[in-house]
Design an enzyme around this catalytic site. Structure first.
Site, PDB file in Angstrom:
ATOM      1  N   SER A  93       0.854  -1.186   0.000  1.00 30.01           N
ATOM      2  CA  SER A  93       0.000   0.000   0.000  1.00 30.01           C
ATOM      3  C   SER A  93       0.886   1.231   0.000  1.00 30.01           C
ATOM      4  O   SER A  93       1.827   1.324   0.794  1.00 30.01           O
ATOM      5  CB  SER A  93      -0.912   0.016   1.228  1.00 30.01           C
ATOM      6  OG  SER A  93      -1.461   1.308   1.451  1.00 30.01           O
ATOM      7  N   CYS A 255      -4.569   6.959  -3.173  1.00 28.62           N
ATOM      8  CA  CYS A 255      -4.261   5.530  -3.311  1.00 28.62           C
ATOM      9  C   CYS A 255      -2.976   5.298  -4.101  1.00 28.62           C
ATOM     10  O   CYS A 255      -2.940   5.476  -5.326  1.00 28.62           O
ATOM     11  CB  CYS A 255      -5.415   4.754  -3.935  1.00 28.62           C
ATOM     12  SG  CYS A 255      -5.196   2.969  -3.846  1.00 28.62           S
TER      13      CYS A 255
END
Length: 345
Positions: A93, A255
Site C-alpha cells: 500500500s 491511493c
C-alpha cells in the site's frame, strides 16, 4: 490489569487515510519470507484472530488499516510490514508505506537525518524505497519508489445487471486492481457520492473475482482483485480517484498502489513516458504526485517502476488490550456502520 495481549499503536494518517502502525507488542508471525507471513495471516486461524482483534469492533473501526511492523528478512531492508484490513492481510500500500515511514522516523525507530532520510521497506510484494524530506525532527514528505507494476489485461468487458456491459483494466500495482472509468456507472468522484461509489465497487469486485482469476506470476500469495478503483481525469490533467474497499468504504487518500496500477495502464496505452509526473486527487481533495521512474519487466511482461509522493501525519499513540474474559475477543461488525457486506464477516 491482567491483560492477555497488548499492542502499542502509533496513529498516523496519509493525506486523510488512517494507517496505524503497530510498534510494540506484535507477536511473532511464522514464515521465512514476508510473503509467507502474509499467507499465514490470511490462512491460519491464529493469524485471522490477530487481524480481527485489531481491525474489528470494539477495538477497531471500518476506516483505515493497521500496519504490523516486523523484522526485515531482506538484508537491504530497514523494516518490514504487512497491512491488516477487515477483509484480509494485504501485501502492499502506498499510503500505508508513507504512514510506516513517518512512524519509523518520528518515533526514532529509524534514525532521522536531515534534510533527507532513505528508508527501505520490505513488503510481501518486494522492497519499497522511501525517501523522506525531514526538517526540525519532522517527516515533511515521503517519496516512494514502488514495486514493479504491470498490466494483466486491458479493456476487459464485464456484464453487469445494473450498468450493462462495462469495460475495465486489470492491473497490478503491488496488489491487483480493477480500474473503472467512473462515468460508466453514471457517477462522479465526490464526497457526496461516496456511499454509491462504494456500493458499486463492492458489486463489481464480487463479479470480477467470481469470473476472472488473477495471480501474480512470481508471488502466488498475491491473488485476486483486492480493490475496484474508479477514475476520472479533470480539466487540468489531474487524475481523480476513488478506491473502494471491503466491506464498504472509500480510501481517503488518492491511493498509491491504485495509482501505480493505473500508471501501468497509461504507459501501456502510450499516454505517459519515463520521467513524467502528474497529480492524483482523492475523493476528499488530498493529493499525491505520481511519477514514472523506469521501465522493467516482470516474468517477461512489460512493467514500470512508479513513484508516489505524499505526506504522513502522526496524531496519537495508544495501546490496544485484550481482557482474557472479554466475550468479544474475536471482534464483530454491524451493517449499520460497516455496510451491507459486514454480514459476511
Amino acid at each position: 490489569m491482567r491483560w492477555k495481549r497488548t499492542i502499542q499503536l502509533l496513529d498516523v494518517h496519509c493525506e486523510g487515510e488512517i494507517g496505524k502502525v503497530a510498534i510494540g507488542g506484535v507477536p511473532k508471525i511464522p514464515g521465512e519470507t514476508i510473503a509467507a507471513q502474509l499467507h499465514w495471516l490470511n490462512t491460519d486461524p491464529k493469524g485471522q484472530e490477530l487481524r480481527r482483534f485489531l481491525c474489528l469492533e470494539p477495538r477497531g473501526a471500518p476506516i483505515g488499516s493497521v500496519n504490523l511492523l516486523l523484522p526485515a528478512k531482506h538484508p537491504d531492508a530497514d523494516a518490514a510490514f504487512i497491512i491488516l484490513q477487515p477483509d484480509q492481510a494485504h501485501a502492499s500500500s502506498g499510503s500505508n508505506s508513507i504512514c510506516v515511514t513517518t512512524a519509523l522516523l518520528e518515533s526514532g525507530i529509524v534514525e532521522m537525518k536531515e534534510p533527507e532520510t532513505v528508508v527501505t521497506l520490505e513488503t510481501a510484494a518486494g522492497l519499497v524505497k522511501a525517501t523522506a524530506s525531514c526538517r526540525d525532527g519532522r517527516c515533511e514528505k515521503v517519496k516512494l519508489t514502488m514495486v514493479p507494476s504491470f498490466v494483466h489485461e486491458l479493456e476487459v468487458r464485464l456484464d453487469t445487471p445494473e450498468w450493462g456491459g462495462i469495460r475495465l483494466d486489470l492491473c497490478y500495482g503491488g496488489i491487483f486492481y480493477a480500474l473503472v472509468d467512473v462515468g460508466q456507472i453514471n457517477l462522479t468522484i465526490e464526497k457526496g457520492n461516496a456511499a454509491a461509489l462504494v456500493k458499486a465497487g463492492m458489486v463489481l469486485k464480487d463479479l470480477i473475482n467470481r469470473q476472472i482469476p488473477v495471480v501474480h506470476p512470481e508471488i502466488p500469495a498475491i491473488s485476486g482483485v483486492a480493490y475496484v478503483m474508479f477514475r476520472d481525469t479533470e480539466a487540468d490533467g489531474t487524475v481523480r480517484t476513488c478506491t473502494t474497499m471491503w466491506p464498504g468504504r472509500a480510501d481517503r487518500s488518492p491511493c498509491g498502489t491504485g495509482n501505480s496500477a493505473n500508471l501501468a495502464a497509461l504507459h501501456a496505452r502510450g499516454k505517459v513516458r519515463v520521467g513524467d509526473v502528474f497529480k492524483s486527487r482523492s475523493i476528499i481533495g488530498s493529493e499525491f504526485e505520481v511519477g514514472l521512474a523506469a521501465e522493467t519487466t516482470v516474468a517477461g511482461k512489460p512493467a514500470i517502476i512508479p513513484t508516489i509522493a505524499g505526506r504522513g501525519f502522526t496524531f496519537g499513540l495508544h495501546q490496544v488490550a485484550l481482557d482474557p474474559f472479554d466475550p468479544l475477543a474475536d471482534g464483530f461488525a454491524m451493517t449499520d456502520v460497516w455496510g451491507p457486506s459486514a454480514g459476511e464477516i
